[in-house]
Design a protein around this motif. Structure first.
Motif, short mmCIF file in Angstrom:
data_model
loop_
_atom_site.label_atom_id
_atom_site.label_comp_id
_atom_site.label_asym_id
_atom_site.label_seq_id
_atom_site.Cartn_x
_atom_site.Cartn_y
_atom_site.Cartn_z
N GLN A 65 7.57 -39.61 13.57
CA GLN A 65 8.95 -39.15 13.68
C GLN A 65 9.03 -37.63 13.67
OE1 GLN A 65 11.69 -40.72 14.31
NE2 GLN A 65 13.13 -39.06 13.92
N SER A 98 11.94 -34.48 9.06
CA SER A 98 11.69 -35.81 9.65
C SER A 98 11.67 -36.89 8.59
CB SER A 98 10.37 -35.80 10.42
OG SER A 98 9.26 -35.60 9.56
N GLN A 114 10.83 -36.21 16.85
CA GLN A 114 12.21 -35.81 16.59
C GLN A 114 12.54 -34.50 17.31
OE1 GLN A 114 13.22 -36.06 12.47
NE2 GLN A 114 15.26 -35.22 12.72
N SER A 153 14.12 -40.08 8.73
CA SER A 153 13.64 -41.47 8.69
C SER A 153 14.22 -42.21 7.49
CB SER A 153 12.11 -41.49 8.64
OG SER A 153 11.62 -42.81 8.58
N SER A 195 15.65 -42.29 15.31
CA SER A 195 14.37 -42.59 14.67
C SER A 195 13.57 -43.48 15.62
CB SER A 195 14.57 -43.31 13.34
OG SER A 195 13.34 -43.85 12.87
#
Length: 490
Positions: free
Chosen positions: A255, A348, A259, A352, A104
Motif C-alpha cells: 500500500q 500508508s 498509494q 490501510s 487501498s
C-alpha cells in the motif's frame, strides 16, 4: 563552531523546510481524500522522484556501500531484477488498481475472494510494513545516536521519539499530498549527498572517472555475476528472480508504494512515473557499490582498521576520517533517506488501518476524519515502540533480515494476488486466513530441511517458495467450487 553545532543548525533548517511544505500543502484541504490520495492530482514526475528515495531508504544508504567486502558487487543482480519487477507492476497491477478505482489495494481481495481474505491481506501488510519500516528507521536513528551524535549522549528513546514526532507533525494534515512533495525534495538531498561524498572521496584518492573504473576493476571486488555455484545466495538466477518478486510484493502489493502511484491522475502518467523511477535503481545502486569499493581502497591506503560490521563502514569513515564536510553530507543523506521512507510508511499504514480495518469510507465525513487523525497518532506511537523493541534486540545488520522477513510475510500476499489475477477458481474464503498463516510455517520447515539434508541455503527466493505454497493451497481450496467471474480479474 564544532561539527555537532553545524549539524544542529542544518537539521533545524531542514526540519523547518519540511514543516513549511506540510503547512502549504494542507492549507486548502485536510480531508481524507487529500490525506489518502492527494485528491488524485499528484504530479507524476514529483511522485517519480520521491519514489526513488522512498524505495531506497536509509538502509540502502548505510548498508549497500559495505556489501562489496563480503559479496563483491553481486547485489547488482538483484537490482537488475528490481527493474524487471517494476515493468511487471506497471503492465499488470497498475491497470487493475486504476480500473477498480481503489484507495487501498487490499480492497481487491474482498472483491475477488471475500471479507476474510481482505482482512488477512491487510493484516499481513500492516505487520510487514510496520516491522520493516521501523527497522529501516531504527538503523538510521542508531547511527545518528551512536556515531554522529555520540558526544551528546542522547538516549535512543528520546531521539527516536523526536524523529517519529517530527514526521507526524509535517504529515498529519496533508498526508499523501504533503508526502509526494517532501519525498521528492528528500530524494534530491539524498542523491546529492551521495554524489558529493563520492566526489570528495575521488579527490582524496586523486582519481578521475577513468581512474575510478580502473580502481574498481583492480579491487578484487568487481564481480557482479555468479552463474556456477547454486549453493550460494549470490547465484544469478536466485538474485535476479528474487529481485523481480521482491519488487512485485514490496512495491506492487504494498500500500505504501501503490498509494503514491494511485494519487496520480491517470494510468498512463502513473506507468510513466514507475518506468522512470524503476530504471533509476540500476545506476543509483551501482554508485553506492562503487562508493563502497572506493572507501575500502582508501581505508587500505591509509591503513585504517576496518569496522567489525560492513554496515558501519560509511558511517565510520564519514564521522571520523573524511572531515566535517563529509559528516554533514552523510548526515543529511541518511536523514533524508530515512524520512522519505518512514513518512510514507506511516501514511500508508494509517490509510490501510482506516480503510481496511475501520472502514471509514462507510462512515460520516466528520467521523471518518476524526478516526483517521486518531489512527495516525496511535500508529506513530506503535512505530516508536517497535523501534525501541528492535533497539533492545540490538542488531544493526538488518538489510538481509528485512528481505527475509518479507519472504515470510509478503509471500501469502504474492500467492493471493497471483491466484486472483491468473486463475478463475473461487477458493473457500473462510479458510484462506488459515492458509495464509500456515504457508510461512511450512516454508520455514522446508528451509530448515533443505539446509540440513542438502546444504542448500535459501536466499531471497524464499519469497517465491512461500507464494507458491499459498498459490497451491488456494488451488486446493477451489476444488469443486464454481469459477469466479467477478470484476476483480484482468
Amino acid at each position: 563552531m564544532n561539527s555537532a553545532l553545524y549539524l544542529l543548525v542544518i537539521w533545524v533548517a531542514y526540519f523547518a523546510l519540511l514543516l513549511l511544505i506540510g503547512h502549504f500543502t494542507s492549507r486548502k484541504s485536510s480531508d481524507n481524500n487529500t490525506f489518502f490520495l492527494a485528491g488524485k492530482s499528484a504530479p507524476w514526475w514529483l511522485v517519480s522522484i520521491g519514489m526513488i528515495g522512498t524505495s531506497i531508504s536509509g538502509v540502502t544508504f548505510i548498508s549497500v556501500p559495505g556489501m562489496p567486502l563480503s559479496i563483491d558487487m553481486t547485489y547488482m543482480q538483484t537490482a537488475l531484477g528490481f527493474f524487471v519487477g517494476y515493468i511487471v507492476i506497471a503492465k499488470v497491477l497498475l491497470p487493475l488498481y486504476y480500473r477498480l478505482e481503489l484507495t487501498s489495494i487490499y480492497t481487491y481481495l474482498e472483491r475477488r475472494f471475500g471479507i476474510a481474505s481482505y482482512k488477512t491481506g491487510a493484516i499481513f501488510f500492516f505487520i510487514s510494513k510496520m516491522v520493516g519500516a521501523a527497522a529501516r528507521l531504527y538503523l538510521v536513528v542508531f547511527i545518528l545516536q551512536r556515531v554522529v551524535l555520540g558526544a551528546w549522549h542522547i538516549p535512543f528513546g528520546l531521539l527516536a521519539g523526536g524523529v517519529v514526532l517530527f514526521i507526524w507533525l509535517y504529515s498529519r494534515r496533508g498526508g499523501i499530498r504533503t508526502i509526494v512533495r517532501t519525498d521528492a525534495l528528500q530524494t534530491l538531498f539524498m542523491i546529492g549527498a551521495m554524489a558529493l561524498i563520492l566526489v570528495q572521496l575521488m579527490s582524496q584518492l586523486h582519481l578521475h572517472v577513468g581512474g575510478v573504473v580502473d580502481t574498481v576493476r583492480q579491487s578484487g571486488m568487481e564481480r557482479i555475476f555468479v552463474f556456477s555455484d547454486w549453493h550460494t545466495k549470490q547465484n544469478f538466477f536466485k538474485q535476479f528472480f528474487s529481485g523481480i518478486f521482491i519488487t512485485i510484493v514490496m512495491s506492487g502489493l504494498d500500500q505504501d508504494v501503490m498509494q503514491k502511484n494511485l494519487s496520480i491522475r491517470t494510468l498512463p502518467e502513473a506507468q510513466k512515473s514507475m518506468y522512470i523511477y524503476g530504471s533509476a535503481f540500476i545506476p543509483v545502486n551501482l554508485l553506492f557499490l562503487v562508493l563502497g569499493i572506493l572507501l575500502f581502497t582508501w581505508v587500505g591506503q591509509e591503513r585504517i582498521p576496518l569496522p567489525e560490521k560492513p554496515d558501519e563502514l560509511l558511517p565510520l569513515m564519514a564521522t571520523s576520517y573524511l572531515g566535517v564536510g563529509t559528516l554533514i553530507l552523510f548526515s543529511i543523506g541518511i536523514v533524508a533517506a530515512a524520512f522519505s521512507s518512514a513518512d510514507s510508511a506511516l501514511t500508508s499504514l494509517t490509510t490501510s488501518f482506516c480503510v481496511d480495518l475501520l472502514r471509514v469510507d462507510r462512515r460520516p465525513s466528520a467521523e471518518a476524519v476524526r478516526l483517521r487523525k486518531g489512527a495516525h497518532v496511535v500508529i506513530s506511537l506503535l512505530f516508536f515502540l517497535v523501534m525501541c523493541l528492535i533497539d533492545r534486540i540490538n542488531d544493526t545488520s538488518i538489510i538481509d533480515t528485512i528481505y527475509t522477513l518479507a519472504g515470510y510475510t509478503y509471500g501469502p500476499l504474492l500467492g493471493l494476488f497471483a491466484y486472483g489475477l491468473f486463475r478463475k477458481g473461487s477458493p473457500r474464503d473462510r479458510y484462506i486466513p488459515y492458509l495464509a498463516f500456515l504457508s510461512p510455517v511450512v516454508c520455514y520447515l522446508l528451509q530448515r530441511w533443505l539446509s540440513t539434508a542438502y546444504g542448500y541455503a535459501l536466499g531471497y527466493e524464499l519469497l517465491m517458495l512461500n507464494g507458491l505454497i499459498t498459490f497451491v493451497g488456494l488451488s486446493l481450496l477451489a476444488i469443486g467450487r464454481p469459477a469466479f467471474a467477478g470484476k476483480g480479474r484482468l
